[in-house]
Write an enzyme that holds these catalytic residues in place. Sequence first.
Site, PDB file in Angstrom:
ATOM      1  N   SER A 214       4.678   9.961  10.733  1.00  0.00           N
ATOM      2  CA  SER A 214       5.558  10.263   9.494  1.00  0.00           C
ATOM      3  C   SER A 214       5.257  10.616   8.167  1.00  0.00           C
ATOM      4  CB  SER A 214       6.629   9.088   9.382  1.00  0.00           C
ATOM      5  OG  SER A 214       5.877   7.991   8.680  1.00  0.00           O
TER       6      SER A 214
ATOM      7  N   LYS B  59      -9.162  -2.670   3.206  1.00  0.00           N
ATOM      8  CA  LYS B  59      -8.615  -1.452   3.210  1.00  0.00           C
ATOM      9  C   LYS B  59      -7.150  -1.725   2.600  1.00  0.00           C
ATOM     10  CE  LYS B  59      -7.409   2.278   6.115  1.00  0.00           C
ATOM     11  NZ  LYS B  59      -5.964   2.572   6.309  1.00  0.00           N
TER      12      LYS B  59
ATOM     13  N   LYS C  13      -4.508   5.829  14.540  1.00  0.00           N
ATOM     14  CA  LYS C  13      -4.595   5.015  13.372  1.00  0.00           C
ATOM     15  C   LYS C  13      -6.144   4.869  13.134  1.00  0.00           C
ATOM     16  CE  LYS C  13       0.222   3.946  13.069  1.00  0.00           C
ATOM     17  NZ  LYS C  13       1.080   4.632  12.244  1.00  0.00           N
ATOM     18  N   GLU C  14      -6.203   3.530  12.443  1.00  0.00           N
ATOM     19  CA  GLU C  14      -7.677   3.356  11.869  1.00  0.00           C
ATOM     20  C   GLU C  14      -8.479   3.009  13.165  1.00  0.00           C
ATOM     21  OE1 GLU C  14      -5.057   2.185  10.387  1.00  0.00           O
ATOM     22  OE2 GLU C  14      -5.196   1.699   8.544  1.00  0.00           O
TER      23      GLU C  14
ATOM     24  N   ARG D 192      -5.048   1.618  18.143  1.00  0.00           N
ATOM     25  CA  ARG D 192      -4.588   0.220  18.356  1.00  0.00           C
ATOM     26  C   ARG D 192      -4.236  -0.300  19.724  1.00  0.00           C
ATOM     27  NH1 ARG D 192      -1.943   0.397  12.071  1.00  0.00           N
ATOM     28  NH2 ARG D 192      -4.024  -0.110  11.185  1.00  0.00           N
TER      29      ARG D 192
ATOM     30  N   ASP E 126      -7.571   1.618  -0.159  1.00  0.00           N
ATOM     31  CA  ASP E 126      -6.834   2.740   0.234  1.00  0.00           C
ATOM     32  C   ASP E 126      -6.136   3.079  -1.185  1.00  0.00           C
ATOM     33  OD1 ASP E 126      -7.154   2.774   2.795  1.00  0.00           O
ATOM     34  OD2 ASP E 126      -5.126   2.634   3.370  1.00  0.00           O
TER      35      ASP E 126
ATOM     36  N   LYS F 163       0.896  -1.318  -0.097  1.00  0.00           N
ATOM     37  CA  LYS F 163      -0.012  -0.027   0.073  1.00  0.00           C
ATOM     38  C   LYS F 163       0.763   1.345   0.127  1.00  0.00           C
ATOM     39  CE  LYS F 163      -0.837   1.920   3.946  1.00  0.00           C
ATOM     40  NZ  LYS F 163      -1.147   2.184   5.315  1.00  0.00           N
TER      41      LYS F 163
ATOM     42  N   HIS G 291      -8.785  -3.100   9.500  1.00  0.00           N
ATOM     43  CA  HIS G 291      -7.983  -4.277   8.851  1.00  0.00           C
ATOM     44  C   HIS G 291      -7.046  -5.012   9.442  1.00  0.00           C
ATOM     45  CE1 HIS G 291      -4.427  -1.617   6.973  1.00  0.00           C
ATOM     46  NE2 HIS G 291      -5.370  -0.887   8.021  1.00  0.00           N
ATOM     47  N   ARG G 292      -6.177  -4.494  10.346  1.00  0.00           N
ATOM     48  CA  ARG G 292      -5.138  -4.915  11.295  1.00  0.00           C
ATOM     49  C   ARG G 292      -5.773  -5.700  12.463  1.00  0.00           C
ATOM     50  NH1 ARG G 292      -1.297  -4.297   7.680  1.00  0.00           N
ATOM     51  NH2 ARG G 292      -1.152  -2.130   6.708  1.00  0.00           N
TER      52      ARG G 292
ATOM     53  N   ASP H 119       2.909  -0.927  12.499  1.00  0.00           N
ATOM     54  CA  ASP H 119       1.653  -1.670  12.042  1.00  0.00           C
ATOM     55  C   ASP H 119       1.702  -3.211  12.121  1.00  0.00           C
ATOM     56  OD1 ASP H 119       0.811   0.693  10.850  1.00  0.00           O
ATOM     57  OD2 ASP H 119       1.203   0.176   8.506  1.00  0.00           O
TER      58      ASP H 119
ATOM     59  N   ASN I 256     -10.779   6.002   4.856  1.00  0.00           N
ATOM     60  CA  ASN I 256      -9.848   6.324   6.050  1.00  0.00           C
ATOM     61  C   ASN I 256      -8.477   5.823   5.533  1.00  0.00           C
ATOM     62  OD1 ASN I 256      -9.183   6.546   8.642  1.00  0.00           O
ATOM     63  ND2 ASN I 256     -10.050   4.762   9.590  1.00  0.00           N
TER      64      ASN I 256
HETATM   65  O1  LIG Z   1       3.750   6.394   5.051  1.00  0.00           O
HETATM   66  C1  LIG Z   1       3.291   5.277   5.132  1.00  0.00           C
HETATM   67  O2  LIG Z   1       3.083   4.696   4.175  1.00  0.00           O
HETATM   68  C2  LIG Z   1       2.938   4.680   6.284  1.00  0.00           C
HETATM   69  C3  LIG Z   1       3.278   5.265   7.498  1.00  0.00           C
HETATM   70  C4  LIG Z   1       2.962   4.755   9.002  1.00  0.00           C
HETATM   71  O3  LIG Z   1       2.075   5.625   9.518  1.00  0.00           O
HETATM   72  P1  LIG Z   1       2.563   6.776  10.746  1.00  0.00           P
HETATM   73  O4  LIG Z   1       4.008   7.386   9.929  1.00  0.00           O
HETATM   74  O5  LIG Z   1       1.391   7.513  10.735  1.00  0.00           O
HETATM   75  O6  LIG Z   1       2.967   5.868  11.760  1.00  0.00           O
HETATM   76  C5  LIG Z   1       2.224   3.402   8.701  1.00  0.00           C
HETATM   77  O7  LIG Z   1       1.495   3.035   9.881  1.00  0.00           O
HETATM   78  C6  LIG Z   1       0.880   3.618   7.703  1.00  0.00           C
HETATM   79  O8  LIG Z   1       0.303   2.200   7.372  1.00  0.00           O
HETATM   80  C7  LIG Z   1       1.598   3.771   6.094  1.00  0.00           C
HETATM   81  C1  LIG Z   2      -2.292   3.108   9.500  1.00  0.00           C
HETATM   82  C2  LIG Z   2      -2.294   2.481   8.416  1.00  0.00           C
HETATM   83  O1  LIG Z   2      -3.010   3.177   7.396  1.00  0.00           O
HETATM   84  P1  LIG Z   2      -2.999   4.482   6.991  1.00  0.00           P
HETATM   85  O2  LIG Z   2      -2.278   5.592   7.962  1.00  0.00           O
HETATM   86  O3  LIG Z   2      -2.333   4.703   5.668  1.00  0.00           O
HETATM   87  O4  LIG Z   2      -4.562   4.838   7.050  1.00  0.00           O
HETATM   88  C3  LIG Z   2      -2.341   1.012   8.216  1.00  0.00           C
HETATM   89  O5  LIG Z   2      -2.532   0.598   7.070  1.00  0.00           O
HETATM   90  O6  LIG Z   2      -2.100   0.196   8.937  1.00  0.00           O
END
Ligand SMILES: O=C(O)C1=C[C@@H](OP(=O)(O)O)[C@@H](O)[C@H](O)C1
Ligand SMILES: C=C(OP(=O)(O)O)C(=O)O
Length: 447
Positions: free
Chosen positions: A177, A418, A348-349, A352, A55, A28, A392-393, A321, A99
Amino acid sequence: MLDSLPDPLPITPVDGPLRGVVRPPGSKSLTNRALAVAALAEGTSHLTGVLDSDDTRVMLRALQTLGLAVEHDPDAATVSVTGCGGVLPATEADLFCENSGTSIRFLTALIAAAGRGTYRLDGVARMRERPIGDLADALNALGANVTCDLGTGCPPLTVKTGGLNGGVATVESGASSQFLSALLMAAPAAREPVALRVPGELVSVPYVRMTRGVLETFGVDLIEADSTFCLSPQTPAATDYAVEPDASAASYWFAAAAITGGRITVEGLGADSVQGDMDFLWVLEAMGCEVTIEEDSATVTGPTGGRLKGGQTFDMGPISDTAQTAAAVAVFADGPTTVTGIAHARHKETDRVAAVVTELRKLGQTCEEHADGFTIYPAPVTPATVHTYDDHRMAMSFALIGLRAPGVQIADPGCVAKTYPRFWEDFERLSRTHASGLGAGDEEVTS
Ligand SMILES: O=C(O)C1=C[C@@H](OP(=O)(O)O)[C@@H](O)[C@H](O)C1
Ligand SMILES: C=C(OP(=O)(O)O)C(=O)O
């Protein structure tokens, strides 16, 4: 397929070790990065191995709404994007990002840099609780006018822009990030050089490395020194880009080998992977698994009987993740497991940290919740329906517990769409490879 699944979905335990070979769908993170950079490039980029999921469809649809020529062949896992060369065709748009954190963050920066007009971005109710204000602040320092319309530092957002001037911006990166990644991908479209200063904590560091890798493939030059990233105005060069399989998705199969004492090989992810979540393998190794990484594959062999080593603490900040996957594995360890460094996983979603603790308690585990993680004291699993919070996780990781314990049911199993719409098909096929497969050769499981 996802619509026809029972809800909740009962998981059938296996009575032996799982063995198999699996190729998860495309990453993704890499798919959405390649799409974002290709959108700003000059010329047509051809992406292969792309993920087709909720996504990535959010991102594809948004690029089309912004006026870009995007051709998607889901069966071939390819996308061609003809980039705008730095100025988006559409001067207004209303983008619904569901989301998808990567989509809304990457698009906000992309639009601020390459848009010429007024745009609106929003998402589902949970997205309206996920922070983005620090990204808006940084874009505003570079000359855009980005507002969080409800004053909460979260979507919905309005972006009024004539493009970015450039200059120096501070990027607070303690919540995600993705703000820095978004800025790095958009900055080349600014009129003047951009310096992005990260003053404090930067979470999920490997994702920034991933962003740099993708930018490099598209020929973008970037200099990093003393927590500052500098980019001069430049146009990415259209390119052919092969997306790796998703390493976060791979964590479920590695963990399935660990939990059942089996052996699973993930294809397409090897020593040169650019995805930080491959480091989940070292968590499993510390818990007693054997890990082998080849050029284009990685294999986990679980300890006999799935007897995993507890009594350990893992800082999973860089690979949060996979923290839920680790929680599922921890249920079968011979002592407590502590996960730290994942305070940002609360954004996150779902939250967690809270979700893992709540659902593991339902399954009979003793858990402590900490500000930045949890401790799991394993106990026999009691039957329960696992609530998945539209995450999803939660669904994919907690299904693993059901491989060894009867009575686990997963609510809303369709939420895997997702990032991994074919998850349950792979789970089913891999589940059939237990015991009788031992010594009889590996069954091929591909998606
Ligand atoms: O830059 C990316 O592709 C991602 C960064 C991570 O998020 P955070 O930077 O918010 O931790 C991760 O959890 C997300 O699934 C994908
Ligand atoms: C945090 C996630 O996704 P995003 O931040 O891209 O919604 C994920 O895929 O676990």
